[in-house]
Design a protein around this motif. Structure first.
Motif, PDB file in Angstrom:
ATOM      1  N   ARG A  74       0.850  -1.198   0.000  1.00  0.00           N
ATOM      2  CA  ARG A  74       0.000   0.000   0.000  1.00  0.00           C
ATOM      3  C   ARG A  74       0.883   1.246   0.000  1.00  0.00           C
ATOM      4  O   ARG A  74       1.980   1.250   0.599  1.00  0.00           O
ATOM      5  CB  ARG A  74      -0.900   0.033   1.241  1.00  0.00           C
ATOM      6  CG  ARG A  74      -1.799  -1.197   1.399  1.00  0.00           C
ATOM      7  CD  ARG A  74      -2.905  -1.236   0.380  1.00  0.00           C
ATOM      8  NE  ARG A  74      -3.668  -2.483   0.435  1.00  0.00           N
ATOM      9  CZ  ARG A  74      -4.696  -2.696   1.252  1.00  0.00           C
ATOM     10  NH1 ARG A  74      -5.098  -1.730   2.069  1.00  0.00           N
ATOM     11  NH2 ARG A  74      -5.326  -3.851   1.240  1.00  0.00           N
ATOM     12  N   ASP A  75       0.391   2.309  -0.631  1.00  0.00           N
ATOM     13  CA  ASP A  75       1.118   3.585  -0.652  1.00  0.00           C
ATOM     14  C   ASP A  75       0.860   4.314   0.661  1.00  0.00           C
ATOM     15  O   ASP A  75      -0.239   4.789   0.920  1.00  0.00           O
ATOM     16  CB  ASP A  75       0.657   4.439  -1.839  1.00  0.00           C
ATOM     17  CG  ASP A  75       1.410   5.767  -1.912  1.00  0.00           C
ATOM     18  OD1 ASP A  75       2.461   5.897  -1.237  1.00  0.00           O
ATOM     19  OD2 ASP A  75       0.931   6.668  -2.636  1.00  0.00           O
ATOM     20  N   LEU A  76       1.901   4.396   1.500  1.00  0.00           N
ATOM     21  CA  LEU A  76       1.795   5.057   2.801  1.00  0.00           C
ATOM     22  C   LEU A  76       2.624   6.330   2.885  1.00  0.00           C
ATOM     23  O   LEU A  76       2.598   7.003   3.923  1.00  0.00           O
ATOM     24  CB  LEU A  76       2.228   4.094   3.915  1.00  0.00           C
ATOM     25  CG  LEU A  76       1.402   2.805   4.040  1.00  0.00           C
ATOM     26  CD1 LEU A  76       1.970   1.915   5.132  1.00  0.00           C
ATOM     27  CD2 LEU A  76      -0.067   3.117   4.313  1.00  0.00           C
ATOM     28  N   THR A  77       3.368   6.675   1.834  1.00  0.00           N
ATOM     29  CA  THR A  77       4.183   7.888   1.842  1.00  0.00           C
ATOM     30  C   THR A  77       3.628   8.969   0.929  1.00  0.00           C
ATOM     31  O   THR A  77       4.097  10.111   0.975  1.00  0.00           O
ATOM     32  CB  THR A  77       5.631   7.567   1.421  1.00  0.00           C
ATOM     33  OG1 THR A  77       5.613   6.998   0.100  1.00  0.00           O
ATOM     34  CG2 THR A  77       6.262   6.577   2.395  1.00  0.00           C
ATOM     35  N   GLY A  78       2.678   8.646   0.073  1.00  0.00           N
ATOM     36  CA  GLY A  78       2.084   9.632  -0.813  1.00  0.00           C
ATOM     37  C   GLY A  78       2.871   9.902  -2.076  1.00  0.00           C
ATOM     38  O   GLY A  78       2.556  10.864  -2.790  1.00  0.00           O
ATOM     39  N   ASP A  79       3.865   9.056  -2.401  1.00  0.00           N
ATOM     40  CA  ASP A  79       4.660   9.282  -3.613  1.00  0.00           C
ATOM     41  C   ASP A  79       4.147   8.482  -4.799  1.00  0.00           C
ATOM     42  O   ASP A  79       4.764   8.486  -5.862  1.00  0.00           O
ATOM     43  CB  ASP A  79       6.126   8.944  -3.359  1.00  0.00           C
ATOM     44  CG  ASP A  79       6.325   7.493  -2.934  1.00  0.00           C
ATOM     45  OD1 ASP A  79       5.312   6.770  -2.752  1.00  0.00           O
ATOM     46  OD2 ASP A  79       7.489   7.075  -2.782  1.00  0.00           O
ATOM     47  N   GLY A  80       3.038   7.803  -4.613  1.00  0.00           N
ATOM     48  CA  GLY A  80       2.479   7.014  -5.700  1.00  0.00           C
ATOM     49  C   GLY A  80       3.040   5.624  -5.823  1.00  0.00           C
ATOM     50  O   GLY A  80       2.569   4.845  -6.664  1.00  0.00           O
ATOM     51  N   ARG A  81       4.043   5.258  -5.011  1.00  0.00           N
ATOM     52  CA  ARG A  81       4.627   3.930  -5.052  1.00  0.00           C
ATOM     53  C   ARG A  81       4.255   3.181  -3.782  1.00  0.00           C
ATOM     54  O   ARG A  81       4.212   3.767  -2.691  1.00  0.00           O
ATOM     55  CB  ARG A  81       6.151   4.002  -5.199  1.00  0.00           C
ATOM     56  CG  ARG A  81       6.607   4.688  -6.482  1.00  0.00           C
ATOM     57  CD  ARG A  81       8.123   4.625  -6.639  1.00  0.00           C
ATOM     58  NE  ARG A  81       8.808   5.223  -5.491  1.00  0.00           N
ATOM     59  CZ  ARG A  81      10.128   5.232  -5.345  1.00  0.00           C
ATOM     60  NH1 ARG A  81      10.900   4.651  -6.270  1.00  0.00           N
ATOM     61  NH2 ARG A  81      10.682   5.808  -4.288  1.00  0.00           N
ATOM     62  N   PRO A  82       4.014   1.873  -3.866  1.00  0.00           N
ATOM     63  CA  PRO A  82       3.578   1.132  -2.679  1.00  0.00           C
ATOM     64  C   PRO A  82       4.726   0.843  -1.729  1.00  0.00           C
ATOM     65  O   PRO A  82       5.896   0.774  -2.129  1.00  0.00           O
ATOM     66  CB  PRO A  82       2.996  -0.164  -3.268  1.00  0.00           C
ATOM     67  CG  PRO A  82       3.765  -0.361  -4.534  1.00  0.00           C
ATOM     68  CD  PRO A  82       4.042   1.021  -5.072  1.00  0.00           C
ATOM     69  N   GLU A  83       4.374   0.695  -0.462  1.00  0.00           N
ATOM     70  CA  GLU A  83       5.312   0.224   0.567  1.00  0.00           C
ATOM     71  C   GLU A  83       5.015  -1.251   0.852  1.00  0.00           C
ATOM     72  O   GLU A  83       3.926  -1.754   0.578  1.00  0.00           O
ATOM     73  CB  GLU A  83       5.161   1.044   1.852  1.00  0.00           C
ATOM     74  CG  GLU A  83       6.019   2.294   1.892  1.00  0.00           C
ATOM     75  CD  GLU A  83       5.610   3.319   0.831  1.00  0.00           C
ATOM     76  OE1 GLU A  83       6.518   3.784   0.110  1.00  0.00           O
ATOM     77  OE2 GLU A  83       4.417   3.636   0.719  1.00  0.00           O
ATOM     78  N   LEU A  84       6.017  -1.915   1.440  1.00  0.00           N
ATOM     79  CA  LEU A  84       5.900  -3.328   1.778  1.00  0.00           C
ATOM     80  C   LEU A  84       5.491  -3.439   3.252  1.00  0.00           C
ATOM     81  O   LEU A  84       6.144  -2.870   4.133  1.00  0.00           O
ATOM     82  CB  LEU A  84       7.239  -4.039   1.528  1.00  0.00           C
ATOM     83  CG  LEU A  84       7.347  -5.481   2.029  1.00  0.00           C
ATOM     84  CD1 LEU A  84       6.339  -6.383   1.338  1.00  0.00           C
ATOM     85  CD2 LEU A  84       8.779  -6.007   1.819  1.00  0.00           C
ATOM     86  N   ILE A  85       4.399  -4.182   3.531  1.00  0.00           N
ATOM     87  CA  ILE A  85       3.874  -4.354   4.891  1.00  0.00           C
ATOM     88  C   ILE A  85       3.950  -5.836   5.222  1.00  0.00           C
ATOM     89  O   ILE A  85       3.385  -6.676   4.518  1.00  0.00           O
ATOM     90  CB  ILE A  85       2.425  -3.850   5.005  1.00  0.00           C
ATOM     91  CG1 ILE A  85       2.318  -2.409   4.504  1.00  0.00           C
ATOM     92  CG2 ILE A  85       1.930  -3.963   6.437  1.00  0.00           C
ATOM     93  CD1 ILE A  85       0.898  -1.895   4.446  1.00  0.00           C
ATOM     94  N   LEU A  86       4.664  -6.157   6.321  1.00  0.00           N
ATOM     95  CA  LEU A  86       4.827  -7.535   6.771  1.00  0.00           C
ATOM     96  C   LEU A  86       4.355  -7.662   8.209  1.00  0.00           C
ATOM     97  O   LEU A  86       4.415  -6.697   8.982  1.00  0.00           O
ATOM     98  CB  LEU A  86       6.287  -7.982   6.659  1.00  0.00           C
ATOM     99  CG  LEU A  86       6.910  -7.963   5.262  1.00  0.00           C
ATOM    100  CD1 LEU A  86       8.387  -8.333   5.343  1.00  0.00           C
ATOM    101  CD2 LEU A  86       6.164  -8.900   4.330  1.00  0.00           C
ATOM    102  N   ALA A  87       3.911  -8.871   8.576  1.00  0.00           N
ATOM    103  CA  ALA A  87       3.476  -9.161   9.942  1.00  0.00           C
ATOM    104  C   ALA A  87       4.057 -10.499  10.356  1.00  0.00           C
ATOM    105  O   ALA A  87       3.869 -11.509   9.664  1.00  0.00           O
ATOM    106  CB  ALA A  87       1.957  -9.186  10.039  1.00  0.00           C
ATOM    107  N   VAL A  88       4.764 -10.507  11.504  1.00  0.00           N
ATOM    108  CA  VAL A  88       5.434 -11.701  11.998  1.00  0.00           C
ATOM    109  C   VAL A  88       4.861 -12.041  13.362  1.00  0.00           C
ATOM    110  O   VAL A  88       4.892 -11.219  14.294  1.00  0.00           O
ATOM    111  CB  VAL A  88       6.961 -11.491  12.097  1.00  0.00           C
ATOM    112  CG1 VAL A  88       7.640 -12.762  12.602  1.00  0.00           C
ATOM    113  CG2 VAL A  88       7.527 -11.081  10.748  1.00  0.00           C
ATOM    114  N   GLY A  89       4.332 -13.262  13.504  1.00  0.00           N
ATOM    115  CA  GLY A  89       3.857 -13.738  14.796  1.00  0.00           C
ATOM    116  C   GLY A  89       4.995 -14.265  15.636  1.00  0.00           C
ATOM    117  O   GLY A  89       5.960 -14.827  15.112  1.00  0.00           O
ATOM    118  N   THR A  90       4.885 -14.123  16.984  1.00  0.00           N
ATOM    119  CA  THR A  90       5.990 -14.498  17.868  1.00  0.00           C
ATOM    120  C   THR A  90       5.701 -15.704  18.732  1.00  0.00           C
ATOM    121  O   THR A  90       6.636 -16.307  19.257  1.00  0.00           O
ATOM    122  CB  THR A  90       6.358 -13.317  18.789  1.00  0.00           C
ATOM    123  OG1 THR A  90       5.206 -12.930  19.537  1.00  0.00           O
ATOM    124  CG2 THR A  90       6.840 -12.138  17.960  1.00  0.00           C
ATOM    125  N   ALA A  91       4.433 -16.061  18.905  1.00  0.00           N
ATOM    126  CA  ALA A  91       4.115 -17.198  19.783  1.00  0.00           C
ATOM    127  C   ALA A  91       2.859 -17.896  19.279  1.00  0.00           C
ATOM    128  O   ALA A  91       1.899 -18.081  20.023  1.00  0.00           O
ATOM    129  CB  ALA A  91       3.937 -16.743  21.226  1.00  0.00           C
TER     130      ALA A  91
END
Length: 309
Positions: free
Chosen positions: A134-151
């Protein structure tokens, strides 16, 4: 001397017809000019495009969102910290962030916690969620969003966001959230929703400040039931002893006024002709008691010797 011929006279009506024709030509030229009169329609060029307002787009909408009651987590990024640096040893070819190897990225990220590394080593396939872009900086390019579980499914989850700078990936957010949290993007904002207690839902909003994603707002919403007013108790009921008359509480007058009169005893009629009615207190005249009808008596016979002269 010959007489000159008389002058030829023009045809009657030719001049008025020419004038009428000229007037019609002038009116015909004036009609297009009248369309530009004040109040008419005008062409101001191409209309500006309308941009719709941003709407929420959930991240991982298919997962359950019922976390246990624990304290909410806060982001680690602060404006006073030095700018984040690209992850060493990771390059992206073609300026395409979707082509990055997410497992190699996490393994080389020095900001990854020990709990995350142990979780990824023990269960490489079950502790890493599907990457989101998803674009979270407003520059028109997407960012990478990751989620890591710990337990496992019951433990906390660490959220990572990376942006593309040149051919490197820069971590711009690392935040720990409760298990089964929900997330969404609204415009360029990232929102995390967590159930911090049985009835409370906490929402954290992260916004790009030009260097990293920072926490700009955190609200809690109480979703518990509305407390009910206390129940009113019923008035005391009269006490009824077993086998006796009903005993009611005394009645106290609510306002000034004469005292209630004393109860008057009621005298029941008796079948005894010789009974005497009871007297009223204070010398009051007795209450007459109705007597039963008199029985007819037979005349008595007197002996002649007892009769007096």
């Amino acid at each position: 001397m010959a007489t000159p011929p008389p002058p030829r006279r023009g045809r009657s009506g030719a001049a008025p017809r020419a004038a009428v024709a000229a007037l019609l030509a002038v009116l015909a030229l004036a009609l297009p000019v009248g369309c530009a009169a004040p109040g008419g329609l005008r062409d101001h060029g191409e209309a500006q495009p309308v941009t719709p307002p941003p709407v929420p787009h959930p991240l991982w909408p298919g997962l359950a969102t019922l976390p246990p009651p624990t304290a909410p987590a806060a982001g680690t990024g602060q404006a006073s910290e030095p700018p984040p640096q690209p992850v060493p040893g990771v390059t992206v070819t073609g300026q395409d962030i979707t082509s990055a190897d997410v497992r190699d990225l996490l393994a080389k990220d020095p900001g990854l916690g020990q709990d995350e590394r142990r979780a990824l080593d023990a269960c490489p396939a079950c502790e890493l969620r599907t990457p989101e872009y998803r674009d979270l900086t407003g520059d028109g390019r997407p960012e990478l969003i990751l989620a890591v579980g710990t337990a496992g499914t019951a433990g906390p989850v660490v959220l990572h966001v990376y942006t593309l700078t040149g051919d490197g990936l820069v971590p711009v957010l690392r935040v720990q959230a409760l298990a089964r949290f929900s997330a969404e993007t609204v415009g360029t904002d990232l929102r995390l929703h967590e159930s911090t207690s049985v009835w409370v839902r906490t929402t954290s909003r992260y916004h790009w400040d030009g260097v990293r994603l920072v926490l700009v707002e955190q609200t809690s919403q109480d979703l518990g039931p509305v407390p009910t007013p206390p129940r009113q108790t019923a008035p005391d009921k009269p006490v009824q002893p077993t086998g006796g008359p009903v005993v009611r509480p005394p009645v106290t007058p609510s306002g000034p006024g004469p005292a209630p009169a004393a109860p008057t005893p009621t005298v029941r009629p008796t079948t005894d002709p010789g009974a005497v009615a009871p007297s009223r207190p204070g010398g009051a005249p007795p209450v007459s008691t109705p007597l039963p009808p008199a029985q007819p008596t037979r005349p008595s016979t007197v002996a002649p010797s007892e009769a007096k002269p």
